[in-house]
Motif scaffolding. Sequence first.
Motif, PDB file in Angstrom:
ATOM      1  N   ARG A 165      36.535  13.080 -69.033  1.00 49.71           N
ATOM      2  CA  ARG A 165      36.761  13.357 -70.458  1.00 49.71           C
ATOM      3  C   ARG A 165      38.249  13.202 -70.793  1.00 49.71           C
ATOM      4  O   ARG A 165      39.122  13.405 -69.929  1.00 49.71           O
ATOM      5  N   ALA A 166      38.499  12.885 -72.073  1.00 49.17           N
ATOM      6  CA  ALA A 166      39.879  12.599 -72.492  1.00 49.17           C
ATOM      7  C   ALA A 166      40.701  13.878 -72.601  1.00 49.17           C
ATOM      8  O   ALA A 166      41.893  13.891 -72.297  1.00 49.17           O
ATOM      9  N   THR A 167      40.071  14.985 -73.038  1.00 46.04           N
ATOM     10  CA  THR A 167      40.809  16.229 -73.279  1.00 46.04           C
ATOM     11  C   THR A 167      40.666  17.183 -72.105  1.00 46.04           C
ATOM     12  O   THR A 167      39.549  17.547 -71.730  1.00 46.04           O
ATOM     13  N   ALA A 168      41.811  17.587 -71.531  1.00 50.20           N
ATOM     14  CA  ALA A 168      41.834  18.583 -70.452  1.00 50.20           C
ATOM     15  C   ALA A 168      40.826  18.281 -69.344  1.00 50.20           C
ATOM     16  O   ALA A 168      39.981  19.114 -69.008  1.00 50.20           O
ATOM     17  N   PRO A 169      40.906  17.087 -68.752  1.00 50.64           N
ATOM     18  CA  PRO A 169      39.949  16.769 -67.686  1.00 50.64           C
ATOM     19  C   PRO A 169      40.171  17.622 -66.438  1.00 50.64           C
ATOM     20  O   PRO A 169      41.242  18.208 -66.270  1.00 50.64           O
ATOM     21  N   LEU A 170      39.135  17.654 -65.598  1.00 49.07           N
ATOM     22  CA  LEU A 170      39.248  18.315 -64.294  1.00 49.07           C
ATOM     23  C   LEU A 170      40.227  17.524 -63.442  1.00 49.07           C
ATOM     24  O   LEU A 170      39.968  16.369 -63.093  1.00 49.07           O
ATOM     25  N   LYS A 171      41.371  18.118 -63.154  1.00 57.12           N
ATOM     26  CA  LYS A 171      42.307  17.495 -62.212  1.00 57.12           C
ATOM     27  C   LYS A 171      43.314  18.543 -61.755  1.00 57.12           C
ATOM     28  O   LYS A 171      43.543  19.546 -62.443  1.00 57.12           O
ATOM     29  N   SER A 172      43.911  18.268 -60.615  1.00 53.13           N
ATOM     30  CA  SER A 172      44.881  19.225 -60.089  1.00 53.13           C
ATOM     31  C   SER A 172      46.203  19.099 -60.838  1.00 53.13           C
ATOM     32  O   SER A 172      46.629  17.999 -61.171  1.00 53.13           O
ATOM     33  N   ALA A 173      46.855  20.241 -61.099  1.00 47.86           N
ATOM     34  CA  ALA A 173      48.223  20.186 -61.612  1.00 47.86           C
ATOM     35  C   ALA A 173      49.099  19.622 -60.494  1.00 47.86           C
ATOM     36  O   ALA A 173      48.804  19.812 -59.310  1.00 47.86           O
ATOM     37  N   GLU A 174      50.168  18.941 -60.868  1.00 46.98           N
ATOM     38  CA  GLU A 174      51.020  18.334 -59.837  1.00 46.98           C
ATOM     39  C   GLU A 174      51.619  19.376 -58.900  1.00 46.98           C
ATOM     40  O   GLU A 174      51.862  19.099 -57.726  1.00 46.98           O
ATOM     41  N   ASP A 175      51.859  20.585 -59.445  1.00 46.26           N
ATOM     42  CA  ASP A 175      52.485  21.622 -58.625  1.00 46.26           C
ATOM     43  C   ASP A 175      51.481  22.639 -58.072  1.00 46.26           C
ATOM     44  O   ASP A 175      51.872  23.725 -57.640  1.00 46.26           O
ATOM     45  N   ALA A 176      50.192  22.274 -58.049  1.00 47.92           N
ATOM     46  CA  ALA A 176      49.193  23.202 -57.493  1.00 47.92           C
ATOM     47  C   ALA A 176      49.146  23.085 -55.971  1.00 47.92           C
ATOM     48  O   ALA A 176      49.404  22.023 -55.410  1.00 47.92           O
ATOM     49  N   VAL A 177      48.810  24.186 -55.321  1.00 49.86           N
ATOM     50  CA  VAL A 177      48.569  24.184 -53.876  1.00 49.86           C
ATOM     51  C   VAL A 177      47.091  23.844 -53.663  1.00 49.86           C
ATOM     52  O   VAL A 177      46.216  24.460 -54.268  1.00 49.86           O
ATOM     53  N   MET A 178      46.824  22.838 -52.821  1.00 50.50           N
ATOM     54  CA  MET A 178      45.432  22.433 -52.564  1.00 50.50           C
ATOM     55  C   MET A 178      44.810  23.346 -51.525  1.00 50.50           C
ATOM     56  O   MET A 178      45.440  23.628 -50.501  1.00 50.50           O
ATOM     57  N   LEU A 179      43.576  23.764 -51.780  1.00 44.99           N
ATOM     58  CA  LEU A 179      42.863  24.600 -50.814  1.00 44.99           C
ATOM     59  C   LEU A 179      41.488  23.963 -50.581  1.00 44.99           C
ATOM     60  O   LEU A 179      40.589  24.098 -51.406  1.00 44.99           O
ATOM     61  N   ASP A 180      41.361  23.231 -49.478  1.00 44.22           N
ATOM     62  CA  ASP A 180      40.088  22.583 -49.150  1.00 44.22           C
ATOM     63  C   ASP A 180      39.268  23.555 -48.304  1.00 44.22           C
ATOM     64  O   ASP A 180      39.622  23.826 -47.156  1.00 44.22           O
ATOM     65  N   THR A 181      38.190  24.088 -48.881  1.00 37.31           N
ATOM     66  CA  THR A 181      37.418  25.143 -48.203  1.00 37.31           C
ATOM     67  C   THR A 181      36.209  24.592 -47.445  1.00 37.31           C
ATOM     68  O   THR A 181      35.349  25.365 -47.028  1.00 37.31           O
ATOM     69  N   THR A 182      36.159  23.247 -47.260  1.00 38.67           N
ATOM     70  CA  THR A 182      34.972  22.644 -46.621  1.00 38.67           C
ATOM     71  C   THR A 182      34.624  23.344 -45.306  1.00 38.67           C
ATOM     72  O   THR A 182      33.459  23.643 -45.048  1.00 38.67           O
ATOM     73  N   HIS A 183      35.655  23.590 -44.492  1.00 34.46           N
ATOM     74  CA  HIS A 183      35.390  24.190 -43.176  1.00 34.46           C
ATOM     75  C   HIS A 183      35.875  25.639 -43.109  1.00 34.46           C
ATOM     76  O   HIS A 183      36.133  26.153 -42.024  1.00 34.46           O
TER      77      HIS A 183
END
Length: 203
Positions: A165-183
């Motif tokens: 979507r054009a407005t406020a799409p799902l995406k990470s902020a550039e300064d966010a800490v990534m937390l991959d909880t897969t495992h």
Amino acid sequence: MAFTVAIDGPAAAGKGTISRAVADKFGFAHLDTGLLYRATGRRTLDGTDALDAARSLTPHDLDADDLRTPDVAQAASRVAAIPEVRAALVDFQRAFARRSGGAVLDGRDIGTVICPDAEVKLFVTASDEVRAQRRLDELLGKGHETDFETVLSDLQTRDARDSARATAPLKSAEDAVMLDTTHMSIEEAVAAACAEVARKQAS
Ligand code: CDP
Ligand code: CDP
């Protein structure tokens, strides 16, 4: 003093679980912003106009116990693509975020649009398959009749719509800490999030 924790990510990544635990541990208030879109979407299923629904949401609407169904999730993602609906929900979220005593907000655009100055930003992810299995277990536990393929395709349809979507799409902020909880277990994911909050509080 205000202190905002922004937690974003795709469907069923563990945002709500982590947010509730962080709020509990640090004594912060918690807002699941997905509920605003779910409650709005839920009312469109009765024929209410999406913008009218967003503008007239009450605490009672957010409390309804049928907001966690797959149909309501899809309706939420459809109304969430309407810029005027998003605009109608901004002030409430920002006021919540800046309340004294601290706040955790989870959603899709908290770190990018709602609270770009949040003290802590996390982007929580997990593989599509792991997220689908977690959501499937949740739905089956609540007595819904569904299966892995249906849940997986529901999540992928929503993530694709939310990201495109054009407005406020799902995406990470550039300064966010990534937390991959897969495992990660819930305990490990919560511990990682709490460590990040404690680190920022101390700095
Ligand atoms: O809020 P969001 O849709 O991102 O996810 P959630 O509702 O917090 O989590 C979806 C499901 O995954 C819940 O049943 C959690 O208990 C489970 N979960 C998990 O099994 N392992 C994690 N590391 C995080 C969540
Ligand atoms: O729990 P789950 O991650 O499956 O969904 P949710 O967080 O309750 O969000 C439901 C839908 O609301 C999402 O698919 C998005 O379309 C929308 N949403 C949004 O656009 N922005 C937010 N800040 C939160 C939710």
